[in-house]
Design an enzyme around this catalytic site. Structure first.
Site, PDB file in Angstrom:
ATOM      1  N   HIS A  74       0.779  -1.068  -0.061  1.00 37.00           N
ATOM      2  CA  HIS A  74      -0.035   0.138  -0.152  1.00 37.00           C
ATOM      3  C   HIS A  74       0.984   1.229  -0.005  1.00 37.00           C
ATOM      4  O   HIS A  74       0.397   2.490  -0.233  1.00 37.00           O
ATOM      5  CB  HIS A  74      -0.998   0.161   1.187  1.00 37.00           C
ATOM      6  N   ASP A 104       0.223  -7.253   1.432  1.00 40.43           N
ATOM      7  CA  ASP A 104       0.628  -6.216   1.581  1.00 40.43           C
ATOM      8  C   ASP A 104       2.073  -6.073   1.609  1.00 40.43           C
ATOM      9  O   ASP A 104       2.804  -5.355   2.120  1.00 40.43           O
ATOM     10  CB  ASP A 104      -0.044  -5.503   2.889  1.00 40.43           C
ATOM     11  N   GLY A 178       3.348   6.246   7.959  1.00 34.60           N
ATOM     12  CA  GLY A 178       4.810   6.505   7.513  1.00 34.60           C
ATOM     13  C   GLY A 178       5.576   5.249   8.068  1.00 34.60           C
ATOM     14  O   GLY A 178       6.877   5.125   7.446  1.00 34.60           O
ATOM     15  N   ASN A 179       5.362   4.549   9.147  1.00 28.28           N
ATOM     16  CA  ASN A 179       5.915   3.494   9.601  1.00 28.28           C
ATOM     17  C   ASN A 179       5.685   2.102   8.817  1.00 28.28           C
ATOM     18  O   ASN A 179       6.287   1.234   8.670  1.00 28.28           O
ATOM     19  CB  ASN A 179       5.344   3.126  11.120  1.00 28.28           C
ATOM     20  N   SER A 180       4.581   2.306   7.759  1.00 28.94           N
ATOM     21  CA  SER A 180       4.376   1.182   6.938  1.00 28.94           C
ATOM     22  C   SER A 180       5.533   0.568   6.212  1.00 28.94           C
ATOM     23  O   SER A 180       6.092   1.466   5.518  1.00 28.94           O
ATOM     24  CB  SER A 180       3.258   1.431   5.958  1.00 28.94           C
ATOM     25  N   LEU A 232     -10.509 -20.377  -8.821  1.00 21.80           N
ATOM     26  CA  LEU A 232     -11.700 -21.335  -9.463  1.00 21.80           C
ATOM     27  C   LEU A 232     -12.548 -20.766 -10.217  1.00 21.80           C
ATOM     28  O   LEU A 232     -13.243 -21.432 -10.909  1.00 21.80           O
ATOM     29  CB  LEU A 232     -12.306 -21.766  -8.183  1.00 21.80           C
ATOM     30  N   GLY A 233     -12.517 -19.365 -10.267  1.00 19.28           N
ATOM     31  CA  GLY A 233     -13.369 -18.599 -11.100  1.00 19.28           C
ATOM     32  C   GLY A 233     -14.698 -18.509 -10.875  1.00 19.28           C
ATOM     33  O   GLY A 233     -15.726 -18.804 -11.582  1.00 19.28           O
TER      34      GLY A 233
END
Length: 327
Positions: A74, A104, A178-180, A232-233
């Site tokens: 992200h 993520d 901002g730590n992400s 699997l659709g």
């Protein structure tokens, strides 16, 4: 006569000093491996409907001496430019090697060599209560250290694409926007997780993708640029099974996945699935929710026939399907 006993409080200053030295030592040894990520994202202005570039930032950390960097998906998602600022002030362009919205995790590559890399710890060895040290760039402030403990293990977290991220670490080490993408470290300076989320309004509730999951995903992104998953659709939703349905079909699960749509042009052979089927098992493993299906549709299932147990018009039926690869 009442006898009094003198009480001498324990001097715990040495313990505090030891803790402080541990945290500061880890911060000093890992500082050069933690980077500030600066991005520009192109968004559409809701009022003018015009495209405009907006800045963003996050954190990453170096995992190889030749410039591979792990961060959050992200942080770099929809970025039109990505730059990395090193702890020594050097700023350089970064290329996106691969990203995986389902966990993520993303991997960047910078063209610098001889870098100091962080090592991943085995997150299976973690125990609640051990020291957790977070390093990042909260609110754009470069290189900030916070410390706490591992609060809990084995948590789950919803990714932006709806999938469930398993094997998530909960910590009370303070995290802010901002730590992400920054590292969560143990007292030896090894990465135990990748900081990924904060629960708004939840005091001290912060989460990190475990090191084992992050290392596995990062390796696949470096080698192939993506994480391959079976598909699997179908579209479906979780439904409750009646007591009679569970009992008459000898099921242990109380819920299943109701198939609301079947995509016949999907990269899967799924002609045997019908709208209205309720999937209750995958290769004899009980399925209670869509999250169960997502976790079972691993890379190894691509191109391999699997057996689905479904309830069709109330009766238990087994069908064969060939999962394709998710695009």
């Amino acid at each position: 006569m009442i006898q009094t006993i003198a009480f001498n409080p324990i001097d715990d200053s040495s313990l505090a000093d030891s803790y402080s030295r541990s945290v500061s030592s880890v911060a000093g040894r890992t500082a050069s491996s933690v980077v500030h990520i600066l991005v520009e994202k192109e968004v559409v202005n809701r009022n003018t409907r015009e495209k405009q570039r907006v800045p963003g930032s996050g954190t990453g950390f170096i995992i190889s001496s030749d410039g591979y960097i792990v961060t959050n998906n992200h942080v770099i998602e929809d970025a039109v430019s990505i730059r990395v600022m090193m702890n020594n002030g050097l700023e350089t362009r970064a290329d996106l090697r691969g990203r995986d919205p389902s966990t993520d995790i993303a991997v960047l590559k910078i063209h610098e060599y001889g870098l100091r890399a962080l090592q991943f710890a085995d997150s299976k060895l973690l125990v609640p209560g051990q020291i957790a040290i977070a390093i990042g760039n909260p609110m754009g402030l470069q290189f900030t250290v916070t410390a706490g403990v591992v609060s809990a293990l084995g948590r789950s977290l919803r990714a932006s694409n709806g999938r469930l991220i398993d094997d998530v670490i909960q910590t009370d080490a303070a995290l802010n926007p901002g730590n992400s993408g920054g590292p969560l470290l143990n007292s030896a300076g090894l990465v135990i997780g990748v900081n990924t989320a904060i629960i708004n309004g939840g005091q001290g509730l912060c989460f990190a993708v475990s090191s084992n999951l992050a290392a596995s995903v990062a390796g696949k992104l470096i080698m192939e640029g993506k994480v391959r998953r079976a598909y699997l659709g179908i579209a479906g939703n979780n439904v409750q099974l009646t007591g009679r349905m569970s009992a008459s079909n000898r099921l242990t699960n109380k819920t299943g996945v109701y198939v609301s749509e079947v995509l016949r042009d999907a990269p899967a052979i799924n002609d045997s699935i019908e709208v209205g089927d309720i999937i209750v098992a995958f290769n004899e493993i009980p399925v209670s929710a869509m999250d169960d299906l997502h976790s079972l549709l691993s890379t190894e299932m691509i191109g391999e026939y699997v057996t689905l147990t479904v309830l069709r018009k109330g009766y238990r039926t087994e069908i064969r399907v060939l999962p394709g690869e998710s695009q």
